[in-house]
Scaffold this motif. Structure first.
Motif, mmCIF file in Angstrom:
data_model
loop_
_atom_site.group_PDB
_atom_site.id
_atom_site.type_symbol
_atom_site.label_atom_id
_atom_site.label_comp_id
_atom_site.label_asym_id
_atom_site.label_seq_id
_atom_site.Cartn_x
_atom_site.Cartn_y
_atom_site.Cartn_z
ATOM 1 N N VAL A 70 36.643 57.120 -71.319
ATOM 2 C CA VAL A 70 35.453 57.848 -71.758
ATOM 3 C C VAL A 70 34.337 56.872 -72.123
ATOM 4 N N ILE A 71 34.690 55.825 -72.871
ATOM 5 C CA ILE A 71 33.670 54.870 -73.288
ATOM 6 C C ILE A 71 33.103 54.133 -72.081
ATOM 7 N N PHE A 72 33.948 53.801 -71.155
ATOM 8 C CA PHE A 72 33.474 53.138 -69.940
ATOM 9 C C PHE A 72 32.532 54.061 -69.154
ATOM 10 N N ALA A 73 32.929 55.319 -69.033
ATOM 11 C CA ALA A 73 32.089 56.289 -68.331
ATOM 12 C C ALA A 73 30.740 56.446 -69.023
ATOM 13 N N PHE A 74 30.782 56.500 -70.361
ATOM 14 C CA PHE A 74 29.526 56.625 -71.098
ATOM 15 C C PHE A 74 28.609 55.444 -70.812
ATOM 16 N N LYS A 75 29.187 54.255 -70.847
ATOM 17 C CA LYS A 75 28.397 53.049 -70.599
ATOM 18 C C LYS A 75 27.703 53.117 -69.252
ATOM 19 N N GLN A 76 28.482 53.535 -68.252
ATOM 20 C CA GLN A 76 27.943 53.629 -66.890
ATOM 21 C C GLN A 76 26.722 54.537 -66.848
ATOM 22 N N SER A 77 26.868 55.713 -67.436
ATOM 23 C CA SER A 77 25.774 56.681 -67.331
ATOM 24 C C SER A 77 24.619 56.320 -68.272
ATOM 25 N N PHE A 78 24.960 55.632 -69.358
ATOM 26 C CA PHE A 78 23.898 55.287 -70.301
ATOM 27 C C PHE A 78 22.987 54.203 -69.726
ATOM 28 N N GLN A 79 23.594 53.308 -68.960
ATOM 29 C CA GLN A 79 22.872 52.170 -68.381
ATOM 30 C C GLN A 79 21.550 52.581 -67.714
ATOM 31 N N SER A 80 21.623 53.607 -66.913
ATOM 32 C CA SER A 80 20.412 53.958 -66.154
ATOM 33 C C SER A 80 19.370 54.618 -67.060
ATOM 34 N N LEU A 81 19.849 55.449 -68.014
ATOM 35 C CA LEU A 81 18.914 56.018 -68.993
ATOM 36 C C LEU A 81 18.222 54.895 -69.764
ATOM 37 N N ALA A 82 19.017 53.943 -70.199
ATOM 38 C CA ALA A 82 18.493 52.843 -71.008
ATOM 39 C C ALA A 82 17.426 52.058 -70.271
ATOM 40 N N SER A 83 17.682 51.790 -68.993
ATOM 41 C CA SER A 83 16.686 50.976 -68.290
ATOM 42 C C SER A 83 15.435 51.802 -67.994
ATOM 43 N N GLU A 84 15.625 53.085 -67.757
ATOM 44 C CA GLU A 84 14.444 53.951 -67.554
ATOM 45 C C GLU A 84 13.553 53.963 -68.796
ATOM 46 N N LEU A 85 14.184 54.000 -69.967
ATOM 47 C CA LEU A 85 13.423 54.151 -71.214
ATOM 48 C C LEU A 85 13.199 52.814 -71.929
ATOM 49 N N GLN A 86 13.461 51.718 -71.230
ATOM 50 C CA GLN A 86 13.249 50.366 -71.778
ATOM 51 C C GLN A 86 13.969 50.138 -73.099
ATOM 52 N N MET A 87 15.181 50.615 -73.174
ATOM 53 C CA MET A 87 15.954 50.471 -74.400
ATOM 54 C C MET A 87 16.669 49.128 -74.467
ATOM 55 N N ARG A 88 16.641 48.517 -75.650
ATOM 56 C CA ARG A 88 17.628 47.492 -75.965
ATOM 57 C C ARG A 88 18.755 48.236 -76.675
ATOM 58 N N TRP A 89 19.970 47.953 -76.302
ATOM 59 C CA TRP A 89 21.047 48.727 -76.923
ATOM 60 C C TRP A 89 22.322 47.918 -77.066
ATOM 61 N N GLN A 90 23.136 48.325 -77.999
ATOM 62 C CA GLN A 90 24.444 47.721 -78.228
ATOM 63 C C GLN A 90 25.451 48.859 -78.397
#
Lengths: 292, 292, 292, 292
Positions: A68-88
């Motif tokens: 689940v965490i791996f899947a979340f990371k995968q899908s979050f990646q593209s949202l993050a780059s679209e919205l210029q997020m720095r994230w941990q």
């Protein structure tokens, strides 16, 4: 069940909360605690979400959690780059590896070790480093490796090299300066951005530098303070994490200030360390957001 | 632009943040500040969202604002009933109508009036009611209507009827008991649920009832306190909003406690009133959530 | 040079300061610090004088000191009986013999031991007594005798007899209950008047009795507290020595209160112990005078 | 009965308490409260004695009081010169004449006036001076003379001359700067040594100078403070009388700091004024002794 913390900072814009929480919801995540902050002046958005892969997950295997965490990371990646997020993304099952540096004053060290042993500080204390020998027995009592690295004007360069090698070999993620009275080089500091926590024995920015209790006594203040902060290359000027004060009076001489200050130092340092380990702190500019 | 506050409490379940923020986003709302709280023990969810109809709305007419808020209400209604939400929607452009009750001690009243006049308290103070005459001049100075309603054992029933009629005719939404030394009837209290704020001059639940500073002095405590709380039918037992304390010593006699306590009372009462007016407080059971 | 503390309480009357300080002056004593308190309500006078036999006494032998102190005692005796004084004379060279009682929670014990080892607490810790074994290693680390005396309903009487014999044989002058979760008998308490210090984990008189953090959470208070006090036969009702509080919020659950409370407990207990050891506390009625 | 306060500071030596209290006793004085302080580092002695001419003096005429106080002064004079004492003798029956200076922010002024009217501040407020007109109505409400003296770069010199003449003609003994935003000249300050009290809106010595809340926000501190102090010719550097702080968080913007700071400013300024009026403060070097 496994708990994870997502920390975000990005330019503020509409719909950030909706999109992040929507994504988590879509992945079946259970939000345990969420907090946001907007700096309207600078147009910045900060968010901390504590979540678990699934609320009914008591029976779920850790492999399933990983998925689940791996899947979340995968899908979050593209949202993050679209919205210029720095994230941990941090998992509470991972205990950060910590090094504590100290000199001959042991009150902060003893406090941290006791708190750690009673479960207050979710980390692994991998080593205690000191330019003095006073901490050795205490380290032994708590079963923690102790390394004595003397620092003199002539050995300074070698000593720091030795410290660096040690931290690297132990994969240290957080360095705590528990009244370590030596100044670290810019180079050392640069290797651990927002990952070295110091305690300064004054209410910063008052009484920067050496002997702050003496300076406070000379100035005749009615409260003394202590400050925990991330270390940057500017002396006593890094982002402040926590501060506290205690009332004094004309009766208190310098030794009284030092004694009362010890209680403040323990409190502000241990709080900063705990908040760091719980992934509650975001730095921006020279400030911190501390999510409660 | 217009700002609105949405306050929600409901049974906790997955996806609440996502669905509320998604709805707001869909309506073009701009979230200025959002905060959630989950009581995992009781399985409850609380949320406060400060939002404006449109972020680029400086030029937008208040009619347009009205439309957006009305549309939001419509669409929120069905979500709310599906998720069993209790909710309130407040607009900051509406200033709640307030009545202040006091007796002969004026320190809290004077403090509230000064804060109101300097813009700290977003409300309209419609009336000051007192069983004494001391507040009359102060009310006049601030241009606020003053009503003297004496209360004696024989006139008690009539007096309260008079108070009630007055509040009803003035459409009062919040009653502040600024050291009003009379006990309100259950019937009166029932008309203003979570809308009567009292200040009690002790650190509740210590020293419930009359003469708490005397009781504190007799017990020999080293700190005195004050508490602001919503009034319920149980004496001094309503949901606590704010508390604060001050250090005292053996040197302090009852009059010293009373004098020091006045500062505490002002602080805890004015904070509670401000938080209430900013729609930061949710009551549940006998407690409060105070969003910061 | 040797320093002594004279503690006096007596009915108030004119000239007390003059006569006590005159007597000391006449004996060649050097007053280092003097403080008085008058309770005008009860007509009582309290005085604490810290003095040394002679200001130029660095070179003077301890025999000479003994003589001066003995002479002072002789001449003070008649003044004291004339003025109906209760008085104590303590010499700082004498370190009171202390027993610490604890259960399985070690935070207060660890704190006291660390403070003692760094010189903050002028006493001799003769023994640590516990009904659990958790403290054993810590005691060993600091080189202090540890005695495990289990307490069960059936062994209670024997256990307390054993404790009493131990304290008597070790000539204990002060008993510290460092979160010792057993109730002592009246008989035990009577043997150590104003010489048993307890820490209660609430802001007394709120939340007397067991599980105060749970009670505080249920009541929804906004501050939690801790109290150190002398033990009397009335549960949690002895003279209060010190209190402190910390701010909490709706986010804090019972475990958070317990964790934050530990810091308060350490602070208020260690202050009370230090003040007792420095002979700063006088009890009267159910209160304390704490000279600063 | 009449109460007087004797304030002394002198080089420390043996027997000072004995000789001062002996003299008072010999004159039939009744000591109500006495406190001493010794600065062992600098070898200085400070004493404050609150006394009344005679304890059984309820019936005694004020003429008799005058005689006793006059007699005491006579006999004290020679002791004082022998022991190189600086001393002041104040009678509580004399209410010091006070001038309050303010600008357009009225929170400190309103607080002082309310406290004065409720009897907390034993003084006579002879005049309110401002370079703005905002305070005029408030002054009128409390029946205090108001003088509007505009200050511009070109009128500065004249304005100060006008202020000085006014203070002189009104025999002002204490000047309170209640958020008066103008800097006084050295010459003005020199006329009122330890008799001008200012409130600075920061925890001095942090954030000296203009706009301290902005500076605090920029630095990212976690506590803000306020300081009351005597004015000397060095900006924000006079002897500190009182300080207090309040916790803030990353959520607080500059206007929040300003609002919270107002509460601190009121508290620290009003305490300083009260202590001054009760003759509790002695300055030495750049510090204060504040007797409690």
């Amino acid at each position: 069940p496994e708990t994870a913390v997502l920390l975000i900072d990005c330019p503020d814009r509409k719909g950030l909360v909706a999109r992040v929480s929507g994504l988590l919801y879509g992945q079946g995540a259970n939000i345990l605690h969420a907090d946001q902050h907007q700096d309207h002046e600078l147009g910045l958005f900060f968010m901390r979400v504590e979540w678990s892969p699934d609320s009914s997950a008591n029976a779920v295997s850790s492999t399933a959690n990983n998925d689940v965490i791996f899947a979340f990371k995968q899908s979050f990646q593209s949202l993050a780059s679209e919205l210029q997020m720095r994230w941990q993304l941090h998992r509470f099952s991972h205990k950060p590896r910590v090094a504590i540096f100290c000199s001959q004053y042991l009150h902060c060290l003893a406090d941290l070790l006791h708190r750690h042993s009673s479960g207050e500080l979710p980390c692994e204390i991998a080593i205690i480093v000191s330019n003095h020998r006073e901490a050795e027995l205490l380290a032994a009592f708590y079963g923690i490796r102790f390394e004595h690295i003397p620092v003199t004007p002539t050995t300074r360069v070698d000593a720091e090299q030795q410290q660096r090698d040690l931290l690297a070999s132990l994969q240290i993620e957080l360095v705590i300066l528990a009244r370590y009275m030596q100044i670290l080089t810019e180079d050392f500091v640069a290797r651990y951005p927002a990952a070295i926590i110091n305690v300064h024995h004054s209410f910063l920015p008052a009484f920067i530098g050496a002997r702050p209790y003496h300076a406070a006594h000379t100035r005749g203040v009615k409260l003394i303070g202590a400050t925990s902060h991330y270390v940057t290359t500017a002396l006593d000027d890094g982002p402040i994490i926590e501060q506290d004060v205690a009332r004094i009076s004309h009766r208190d001489q310098v030794p009284d200030l030092i004694a009362r200050g010890r209680d403040l130092e323990r409190i502000v340092l241990s709080r900063a360390v705990r908040w760091h380990l719980e992934h509650r702190i975001l730095c921006y500019g020279n400030k911190t957001v501390v999510f409660d």
